[in-house]
Enzyme design. Structure first.
Site, PDB file in Angstrom:
ATOM      1  NE  ARG A   1      37.467  47.416  25.992  1.00 54.67           N
ATOM      2  CZ  ARG A   1      38.138  48.407  26.553  1.00 54.67           C
ATOM      3  NH1 ARG A   1      39.391  48.232  26.946  1.00 54.67           N
ATOM      4  NH2 ARG A   1      37.579  49.576  26.726  1.00 54.67           N
TER       5      ARG A   1
ATOM      6  CB  SER B   1      45.724  52.014  34.278  1.00 51.54           C
ATOM      7  OG  SER B   1      45.706  50.637  34.028  1.00 51.54           O
TER       8      SER B   1
ATOM      9  CG  HIS C   1      41.899  49.632  36.972  1.00 49.55           C
ATOM     10  ND1 HIS C   1      42.988  50.065  37.704  1.00 49.55           N
ATOM     11  CD2 HIS C   1      42.250  49.783  35.666  1.00 49.55           C
ATOM     12  CE1 HIS C   1      43.950  50.443  36.877  1.00 49.55           C
ATOM     13  NE2 HIS C   1      43.529  50.286  35.641  1.00 49.55           N
ATOM     14  CG  ASP C   2      37.389  51.419  33.777  1.00 46.61           C
ATOM     15  OD1 ASP C   2      38.610  51.445  33.521  1.00 46.61           O
ATOM     16  OD2 ASP C   2      36.541  50.969  32.985  1.00 46.61           O
TER      17      ASP C   2
ATOM     18  CG  ASP D   1      42.231  49.295  40.914  1.00 49.06           C
ATOM     19  OD1 ASP D   1      42.203  48.183  40.356  1.00 49.06           O
ATOM     20  OD2 ASP D   1      42.951  50.237  40.519  1.00 49.06           O
TER      21      ASP D   1
END
Lengths: 408, 408
Positions: free
Chosen positions: B246, B176, B375-376, B342
């Site tokens: 967040r 990232s 993505h994580d 992602d």
């Protein structure tokens, strides 16, 4: 049940002018719309398990009903839409949300059809919602308004159709949350829906969609001016929170490609970044504008209520877990459309509905339309969608016994 | 330039205990990390056109340097990461962010390599950032801290490597925003980077990514407790705004599929919805928890600064608009990985980098890893990623002249 449409309009305009109407100002925001009122003798029974004893529904109509009242099309609006589908919106001064689709000679042809569109239950453009006055306290409901569902919205619309003397709709049409209502109409009132046109929608709200809505609600409720939902009575508005909610939601209405095409990484009137937190990129400025203009026209509590209604929508769950059961034995003819770049209601959601309709033996056609415009494509200039809607309605009208469209 | 690491740690701990350190509390939040300090004689020249006269960098190391100091791997962390890649995080009490990847016998093997990870410039875990004390006012910088870029972060890391006596890195690795730093390292210091492992990243931030970051920043800045960035001096914190930021960001780190698999439409300990605005769905409760726990460990202004650094990142633009120019003549060997689900840094972004590396004649391998974790995925248990990293590092180590990995 209620007085005539003309009288209602006059009442509504008078209320708007009365000083005592101030706390519920949003309810009176739109004196240009006819309003149907329903009193305690015909309460709306809500899914939440309570009754709404006083209901008013603001609506617009376009075109004229034929003698048999068999040319009616109901349009269902999306989350932040309203009854002004094809007429100038009195709040924004802009064309209605489906002006591309609805009008004289347009795919939903108002020279041929009698088109009805009402503000949803829980909304803020004249239909009863959290900004309306509670009949108990005389103050704006705020969170004392019971929560509503997509089915409640549809039941309210059915009351409006009774009021307008429409037994059966030629078609019910809408995109996004409007499409959810279309599906609910077909499930709840199959005998009243000859044809159904749900666009860019799903039979349930996904976890990701619920997540985005929850972010929006938290943004509103995190604003100190929300005041536990009592901001109207306290003379403030959580505009900052609502603007953030709108910004987050707006991203989900567009595709990565359309954001890239429209803005890319272009800077705002500058060759160099400012190395500050002003809107440096054009996409930032655009989003801020979306947030700022939205708060001028939408009630923050309505945003909570209507997003919640979408989150709760799960048509299969209401029919024993099998979506096909919702349409079993239906004679309604369906036409579905999705858009390739719509990631809020991806084609997969439409396919799920098509499979269920096939399983239930219903008549259904489905098109996935190639578009890079994302979810909002259903509101934009999409010639393929126009052609699909025109063809579907023409065919449905003929099958329904209407005379063919006039060729000039 | 600075005193020894041990002395720095002692100083840092003493500062944390001193009452006068209160306003800059976040700077001293992590007395467990060594800190390198750089004074006015070696200022960091920032892309914003100003110099940072006093810089401190908090870091962690794992493993031991070999005699030639040729076994060093630099890890670059993502937006909300920190220097605790593989050790217990002193703030959260949880394992480090890359604990799956880094440790004895793990793909980035700390029995073989000397692994370094520092908190980024602009961060809030001990490296200079907006919560640090301004040398001019003695108060927290707030928005008086100049904006920083990914290149500034990398230049600060280069100063740290000088301080640690590392001339050339065996590898620089990260996902990232960490991957952006890896690419910047390879572009800015090709002679210092033998191998580069950028994961789930892009050579620029897309319009959609900028849009999501802008929503987050607006959420923070909309919180009245943000106080124009002066909240630390005024004894408040814009936690509500930061939590909303967040939550929005967290959705983008997961895929639709993983949210569906983890939560679907499951309700929170109930069979029926509550018809209220509490966290009804499990996904809502999860998101709220993500927001609430994040504000315990992150400085709101840091969130503004670091997201801005990512938005500004556009490596091609820095090299005349052609990404290949950033790597022209490079002897660095590259290994890239992306994940199928992602949507924040989709595979297309990785392919753009691969094409540029091919055009520049660099050595590059690339894998798109099948995963539904979004993505994580780069932080999670992804055996294919582990195998790729292990193989790439083993091969790079051999080519760099390190002895082969010990087989027990």
């Amino acid at each position: 049940m209620t007085s005539s449409v003309e009288t209602d309009v006059a009442l509504s305009a008078a209320q708007a002018a009365a000083p005592s109407a101030a706390p519920a100002r949003r309810e009176a925001d739109d004196p240009h719309s006819p309003v149907a009122r329903f009193g305690a003798k015909a309460p709306l029974k809500l899914d939440a398990g309570v009754e709404l004893p006083h209901l008013q529904i603001a609506y617009q109509t376009y075109g004229e009903p034929n003698a048999a009242r068999s040319n009616a099309i109901l349009l269902c609006h999306a989350l932040t839409g309203d009854q002004h589908a094809a007429s100038l919106n009195p709040v924004t001064g802009k064309p209605g949300w489906w002006d591309t689709m609805v009008g004289p000679g347009k795919p939903i042809d108002t020279e041929r059809f009698y088109v009805i569109c009402s503000n949803v239950l829980g909304g803020c453009m004249g239909t009863t919602g959290p900004a309306s006055s509670s009949p108990v306290s005389g103050q704006p409901y705020g969170l004392d308004m019971p929560l509503v569902t997509i089915r409640d919205m549809v039941n309210a619309q059915a009351m409006l159709l009774d009021h307008l003397g429409i037994d059966q709709l030629l078609c019910v049409a809408g995109g996004s949350m409007g499409g959810m209502q279309v599906l609910q109409w077909a499930a709840s009132y199959p005998e009243r829906v000859f044809a159904a046109l749900p666009i860019a929608t799903g039979a349930r709200h996904s976890a990701q969609n619920i997540a985005f809505h929850e972010v929006g609600r938290q943004a509103v409720m995190a604003d100190p001016d929300w005041r536990g939902g009592r901001y109207l009575a306290e003379g403030v508005t959580p505009n900052r929170g609502l603007a953030v909610a709108r910004m987050a939601a707006h991203i989900t209405y567009m595709s990565d490609q359309s954001l890239h095409r429209k803005f890319g990484r272009r800077l705002q009137n500058r060759d160099m970044p400012t190395f500050g937190f002003d809107a440096d990129f054009q996409v930032e400025s655009y989003l801020r504008h979306q947030g700022e203009s939205f708060v001028q026209r939408f009630d923050p509590n309505s945003y909570l209520y209507v997003t919640r209604a979408m989150d709760y929508f799960d048509l299969a769950a209401d029919y024993g877990g099998a979506l096909a059961n919702a349409f079993r034995g239906s004679k309604t003819r369906f036409c579905l459309a999705s858009f390739t770049s719509d990631w809020l209601f991806p084609t997969e959601e439409a396919r799920t509905i098509v499979h269920a309709l096939n399983a239930s033996g219903a008549s259904v056609s489905f098109t996935e339309i190639e578009s890079d415009k994302g979810h909002d494509a259903f509101l934009l200039h999409e010639p393929e969608l126009f052609a699909i809607a025109r063809g579907f309605l023409d065919s449905a009208a003929r099958a329904f016994g209407l005379p063919p469209a006039r060729k000039d």
